[in-house]
Write a protein that holds these residues in place. Structure first.
Motif, PDB file in Angstrom:
ATOM      1  N   GLU A 124      39.030  36.952  46.470  1.00  0.00           N
ATOM      2  CA  GLU A 124      37.605  37.124  46.203  1.00  0.00           C
ATOM      3  C   GLU A 124      37.278  38.600  46.096  1.00  0.00           C
ATOM      4  O   GLU A 124      38.017  39.455  46.612  1.00  0.00           O
ATOM      5  CB  GLU A 124      36.791  36.491  47.338  1.00  0.00           C
ATOM      6  CG  GLU A 124      36.890  34.978  47.406  1.00  0.00           C
ATOM      7  CD  GLU A 124      36.071  34.410  48.559  1.00  0.00           C
ATOM      8  OE1 GLU A 124      35.497  35.215  49.330  1.00  0.00           O
ATOM      9  OE2 GLU A 124      36.030  33.178  48.696  1.00  0.00           O
ATOM     10  N   PRO A 125      36.178  38.967  45.429  1.00  0.00           N
ATOM     11  CA  PRO A 125      35.792  40.376  45.351  1.00  0.00           C
ATOM     12  C   PRO A 125      35.643  40.975  46.747  1.00  0.00           C
ATOM     13  O   PRO A 125      35.113  40.346  47.657  1.00  0.00           O
ATOM     14  CB  PRO A 125      34.447  40.331  44.616  1.00  0.00           C
ATOM     15  CG  PRO A 125      34.486  39.068  43.821  1.00  0.00           C
ATOM     16  CD  PRO A 125      35.273  38.093  44.646  1.00  0.00           C
ATOM     17  N   GLY A 126      36.146  42.213  46.900  1.00  0.00           N
ATOM     18  CA  GLY A 126      36.046  42.884  48.182  1.00  0.00           C
ATOM     19  C   GLY A 126      37.247  42.688  49.087  1.00  0.00           C
ATOM     20  O   GLY A 126      37.271  43.209  50.196  1.00  0.00           O
ATOM     21  N   TRP A 127      38.254  41.965  48.614  1.00  0.00           N
ATOM     22  CA  TRP A 127      39.461  41.737  49.391  1.00  0.00           C
ATOM     23  C   TRP A 127      40.653  42.378  48.692  1.00  0.00           C
ATOM     24  O   TRP A 127      40.797  42.271  47.472  1.00  0.00           O
ATOM     25  CB  TRP A 127      39.755  40.255  49.550  1.00  0.00           C
ATOM     26  CG  TRP A 127      38.917  39.545  50.565  1.00  0.00           C
ATOM     27  CD1 TRP A 127      37.665  39.059  50.388  1.00  0.00           C
ATOM     28  CD2 TRP A 127      39.292  39.258  51.918  1.00  0.00           C
ATOM     29  NE1 TRP A 127      37.225  38.468  51.548  1.00  0.00           N
ATOM     30  CE2 TRP A 127      38.202  38.572  52.507  1.00  0.00           C
ATOM     31  CE3 TRP A 127      40.416  39.493  52.690  1.00  0.00           C
ATOM     32  CZ2 TRP A 127      38.222  38.129  53.827  1.00  0.00           C
ATOM     33  CZ3 TRP A 127      40.449  39.059  54.006  1.00  0.00           C
ATOM     34  CH2 TRP A 127      39.363  38.386  54.559  1.00  0.00           C
ATOM     35  N   THR A 128      41.527  43.037  49.470  1.00  0.00           N
ATOM     36  CA  THR A 128      42.823  43.405  48.927  1.00  0.00           C
ATOM     37  C   THR A 128      43.709  42.173  48.943  1.00  0.00           C
ATOM     38  O   THR A 128      43.526  41.259  49.749  1.00  0.00           O
ATOM     39  CB  THR A 128      43.482  44.526  49.751  1.00  0.00           C
ATOM     40  OG1 THR A 128      43.660  44.080  51.100  1.00  0.00           O
ATOM     41  CG2 THR A 128      42.621  45.787  49.746  1.00  0.00           C
ATOM     42  N   GLY A 129      44.683  42.152  48.026  1.00  0.00           N
ATOM     43  CA  GLY A 129      45.482  40.946  47.860  1.00  0.00           C
ATOM     44  C   GLY A 129      46.260  40.544  49.093  1.00  0.00           C
ATOM     45  O   GLY A 129      46.297  39.370  49.470  1.00  0.00           O
ATOM     46  N   LYS A 130      46.895  41.505  49.769  1.00  0.00           N
ATOM     47  CA  LYS A 130      47.706  41.169  50.936  1.00  0.00           C
ATOM     48  C   LYS A 130      46.844  40.599  52.047  1.00  0.00           C
ATOM     49  O   LYS A 130      47.215  39.610  52.696  1.00  0.00           O
ATOM     50  CB  LYS A 130      48.461  42.399  51.421  1.00  0.00           C
ATOM     51  CG  LYS A 130      49.320  42.131  52.655  1.00  0.00           C
ATOM     52  CD  LYS A 130      50.052  43.377  53.119  1.00  0.00           C
ATOM     53  CE  LYS A 130      50.843  43.118  54.392  1.00  0.00           C
ATOM     54  NZ  LYS A 130      51.557  44.323  54.865  1.00  0.00           N
TER      55      LYS A 130
ATOM     56  N   SER B   5      37.461  41.662  59.059  1.00  0.00           N
ATOM     57  CA  SER B   5      36.850  42.947  59.364  1.00  0.00           C
ATOM     58  C   SER B   5      37.530  44.111  58.654  1.00  0.00           C
ATOM     59  O   SER B   5      36.975  45.213  58.587  1.00  0.00           O
ATOM     60  CB  SER B   5      36.866  43.195  60.874  1.00  0.00           C
ATOM     61  OG  SER B   5      38.195  43.269  61.365  1.00  0.00           O
ATOM     62  N   ILE B   6      38.722  43.896  58.108  1.00  0.00           N
ATOM     63  CA  ILE B   6      39.436  44.975  57.418  1.00  0.00           C
ATOM     64  C   ILE B   6      39.765  44.585  55.978  1.00  0.00           C
ATOM     65  O   ILE B   6      40.691  45.112  55.381  1.00  0.00           O
ATOM     66  CB  ILE B   6      40.726  45.351  58.174  1.00  0.00           C
ATOM     67  CG1 ILE B   6      41.659  44.142  58.292  1.00  0.00           C
ATOM     68  CG2 ILE B   6      40.401  45.896  59.561  1.00  0.00           C
ATOM     69  CD1 ILE B   6      43.043  44.489  58.833  1.00  0.00           C
ATOM     70  N   ARG B   7      39.001  43.664  55.418  1.00  0.00           N
ATOM     71  CA  ARG B   7      39.358  43.060  54.141  1.00  0.00           C
ATOM     72  C   ARG B   7      39.448  44.053  52.989  1.00  0.00           C
ATOM     73  O   ARG B   7      40.126  43.803  51.995  1.00  0.00           O
ATOM     74  CB  ARG B   7      38.344  41.965  53.782  1.00  0.00           C
ATOM     75  CG  ARG B   7      36.915  42.447  53.605  1.00  0.00           C
ATOM     76  CD  ARG B   7      35.946  41.284  53.399  1.00  0.00           C
ATOM     77  NE  ARG B   7      34.562  41.716  53.276  1.00  0.00           N
ATOM     78  CZ  ARG B   7      33.760  41.990  54.292  1.00  0.00           C
ATOM     79  NH1 ARG B   7      34.232  41.889  55.535  1.00  0.00           N
ATOM     80  NH2 ARG B   7      32.517  42.372  54.099  1.00  0.00           N
ATOM     81  N   ARG B   8      38.779  45.207  53.083  1.00  0.00           N
ATOM     82  CA  ARG B   8      38.818  46.199  52.011  1.00  0.00           C
ATOM     83  C   ARG B   8      39.883  47.270  52.239  1.00  0.00           C
ATOM     84  O   ARG B   8      40.023  48.174  51.433  1.00  0.00           O
ATOM     85  CB  ARG B   8      37.452  46.885  51.875  1.00  0.00           C
ATOM     86  CG  ARG B   8      36.346  45.992  51.345  1.00  0.00           C
ATOM     87  CD  ARG B   8      35.026  46.749  51.282  1.00  0.00           C
ATOM     88  NE  ARG B   8      33.976  45.941  50.690  1.00  0.00           N
ATOM     89  CZ  ARG B   8      33.685  45.899  49.393  1.00  0.00           C
ATOM     90  NH1 ARG B   8      34.376  46.650  48.560  1.00  0.00           N
ATOM     91  NH2 ARG B   8      32.720  45.127  48.933  1.00  0.00           N
ATOM     92  N   ALA B   9      40.613  47.174  53.327  1.00  0.00           N
ATOM     93  CA  ALA B   9      41.541  48.246  53.686  1.00  0.00           C
ATOM     94  C   ALA B   9      42.765  48.246  52.777  1.00  0.00           C
ATOM     95  O   ALA B   9      43.415  47.221  52.582  1.00  0.00           O
ATOM     96  CB  ALA B   9      41.972  48.100  55.137  1.00  0.00           C
TER      97      ALA B   9
ATOM     98  N   LYS C  35      51.690  45.940  42.109  1.00  0.00           N
ATOM     99  CA  LYS C  35      52.024  44.663  41.498  1.00  0.00           C
ATOM    100  C   LYS C  35      50.871  44.083  40.683  1.00  0.00           C
ATOM    101  O   LYS C  35      50.447  42.933  40.881  1.00  0.00           O
ATOM    102  CB  LYS C  35      52.489  43.664  42.564  1.00  0.00           C
ATOM    103  CG  LYS C  35      53.812  44.078  43.198  1.00  0.00           C
ATOM    104  CD  LYS C  35      54.386  42.981  44.062  1.00  0.00           C
ATOM    105  CE  LYS C  35      55.758  43.403  44.580  1.00  0.00           C
ATOM    106  NZ  LYS C  35      56.377  42.364  45.403  1.00  0.00           N
ATOM    107  N   GLY C  36      50.364  44.902  39.779  1.00  0.00           N
ATOM    108  CA  GLY C  36      49.354  44.427  38.843  1.00  0.00           C
ATOM    109  C   GLY C  36      47.937  44.459  39.348  1.00  0.00           C
ATOM    110  O   GLY C  36      47.013  44.075  38.639  1.00  0.00           O
ATOM    111  N   ARG C  37      47.705  44.913  40.586  1.00  0.00           N
ATOM    112  CA  ARG C  37      46.350  45.023  41.125  1.00  0.00           C
ATOM    113  C   ARG C  37      46.048  46.476  41.430  1.00  0.00           C
ATOM    114  O   ARG C  37      46.905  47.219  41.897  1.00  0.00           O
ATOM    115  CB  ARG C  37      46.199  44.188  42.405  1.00  0.00           C
ATOM    116  CG  ARG C  37      46.205  42.684  42.146  1.00  0.00           C
ATOM    117  CD  ARG C  37      46.091  41.925  43.444  1.00  0.00           C
ATOM    118  NE  ARG C  37      46.035  40.493  43.221  1.00  0.00           N
ATOM    119  CZ  ARG C  37      46.545  39.595  44.051  1.00  0.00           C
ATOM    120  NH1 ARG C  37      47.132  39.987  45.162  1.00  0.00           N
ATOM    121  NH2 ARG C  37      46.451  38.306  43.789  1.00  0.00           N
ATOM    122  N   THR C  38      44.811  46.870  41.174  1.00  0.00           N
ATOM    123  CA  THR C  38      44.392  48.240  41.408  1.00  0.00           C
ATOM    124  C   THR C  38      43.165  48.233  42.304  1.00  0.00           C
ATOM    125  O   THR C  38      42.215  47.487  42.060  1.00  0.00           O
ATOM    126  CB  THR C  38      44.055  48.953  40.087  1.00  0.00           C
ATOM    127  OG1 THR C  38      45.225  48.955  39.257  1.00  0.00           O
ATOM    128  CG2 THR C  38      43.632  50.384  40.336  1.00  0.00           C
TER     129      THR C  38
END
Length: 400
Positions: free
Chosen positions: A118-124, A237-241, A386-389
């Motif tokens: 979802e928007p605001g989350w890094t993939g890992k 709580s760290i979803r954008r990290a 891996k294809g995400r920025t």
């Protein structure tokens, strides 16, 4: 004194401080809390807690045959399972994981695919969120979560030792810096320095003090108490990290948790970095994020790297050539201290000590990688993997 002599003397003063006043970062004796080898019965918990191993994986088919069987084969006396989260792979990662589980008896494996973040989350972290939620929905829920990357191979007693240390020392987060692969010439030059620089920024002794002076974790191998994850509201709580391991440790510590970080003996990364290009991308993708995408911090870092790592050899050589004994002596002394502090890390990586004097060259590479990371950020490419920025909307650490 000449300007060069002043710079060389300043660099020497910094190295004396780093040697004695930066938590003895250069020592490699911070290993698992004192439960060496296979725990004796007296050291083992009375009841081995339930553990779920969560593995986020995106296009990891090349390394899974070297890592996943080691997790399935864990010699753990209590109940445990492995949850592999296939994070939008296009190389058959999930299918291969299921095939490996069928060929290797051991812990049960579940493969899930959460879909795009979802928007605001890094993939890992998105993958970890789904893996952790699935594990915590079990009845009974696991008391511990082992968060480990798909390229990490574990010794057969890895989980046993992690849990034993956490229970014996009442720790909420136990993290080990996996021993990275060192095979190619470039890996020998760059990889041990990567861990050395990390320990210099986050001295393990400071992290492990009763009254800690620093906070960090190594994302490849983190044993997290489930209650601590709930208290810290992670990973939400760290979803954008972008630098999720340091963010995770800080979130746990802010919520009152106790953490520990050390070097691993039987936890190894199997991911190859055969050329400089692969290593360059590994470092540069998050180097500027580590500096909070701040140009002033970038300028200070570049200046610091120049004075601390590059001035000593330049002062020694230039001072000797120009007849400046103060510059030559101070530069040589600073270079000697630098070389001495690097030697323990080279021994840990089983590398020849003749590589230690080359640390200024490696530091120059890291300087250029950091500058390139900033250039990519301002070109709108951000931290790419891996294809995400991840651009400026994402942060280097939780809450910043």
């Amino acid at each position: 004194m000449t300007p060069l002599a002043w710079f060389a003397t300043g660099s020497l003063a910094v190295w004396v401080w780093l040697l004695l006043g930066q938590g003895f970062f250069w020592r490699t004796d911070q290993r698992l809390p004192p439960t060496p080898g296979r725990p004796r019965e007296a050291e083992a918990p009375e009841r081995w807690p339930r553990v779920a191993v969560v593995v986020p994986a995106r296009d990891e088919a090349a390394v899974l045959p070297l890592s996943l069987p080691s997790l399935l084969a864990q010699d753990y006396p209590g109940p445990a399972e492995v949850v592999l989260v296939d994070d939008g792979s296009t190389d058959g990662t999930g299918r291969l994981a299921a095939e490996l589980a069928g060929r290797h008896a051991g812990l049960p494996l579940t493969v899930v695919s959460p879909g795009d973040p979802e928007p605001g989350w890094t993939g890992k972290l998105w993958a970890l969120r789904h893996g952790m939620a699935l594990a915590r929905a079990r009845e009974p829920a696991p008391e511990f979560l082992l968060l480990t990357d798909a390229d990490i191979s574990h010794g057969p007693d890895s989980l046993r030792l992690l849990v034993s240390a956490a229970v014996a020392h009442d720790l909420d987060l136990v993290s080990q810096m996996a021993r990275l692969r060192v095979v190619s010439t470039w890996e020998r030059l760059v990889v041990p320095a990567f861990v050395y620089f990390f320990a210099q920024l986050y001295p393990f002794r400071w992290i492990n003090r009763a009254r800690p002076l620093a906070t960090a974790a190594a994302g490849g191998c983190v044993l997290l108490r489930t209650g601590a994850a709930v208290a810290a509201a992670v990973p939400d709580s760290i979803r954008r990290a972008v630098i999720d391991d340091v963010s995770l440790a800080r979130a746990v510590r802010r919520s009152g948790g106790r953490i520990w970080l050390g070097l691993a003996d039987h936890v190894d990364s199997v991911r190859p970095y055969p050329g400089l290009g692969e290593l360059w991308r590994m470092v540069s993708r998050s180097a500027y994020a580590q500096l909070r995408n701040n140009p002033l911090l970038l300028a200070g870092t570049v200046a610091g790297l120049v004075v601390v790592y590059l001035v000593p050899p330049v002062a020694l050589l230039a001072g000797a050539a120009s007849g400046d004994p103060v510059a030559a002596w101070a530069g040589g002394a600073a270079w000697a201290v630098m070389t001495g502090t690097y030697a323990p890390m080279l021994r840990y990586y089983r590398q020849p000590l003749r590589l230690a004097p080359l640390l200024p060259f490696t530091a120059l590479l890291y300087l250029l990688m950091t500058v390139d990371s900033a250039v990519q950020h301002y070109r709108g490419r951000g931290a790419a993997w891996k294809g995400r920025t991840y651009t400026a909307n994402y942060v280097s650490r939780s809450g910043e």
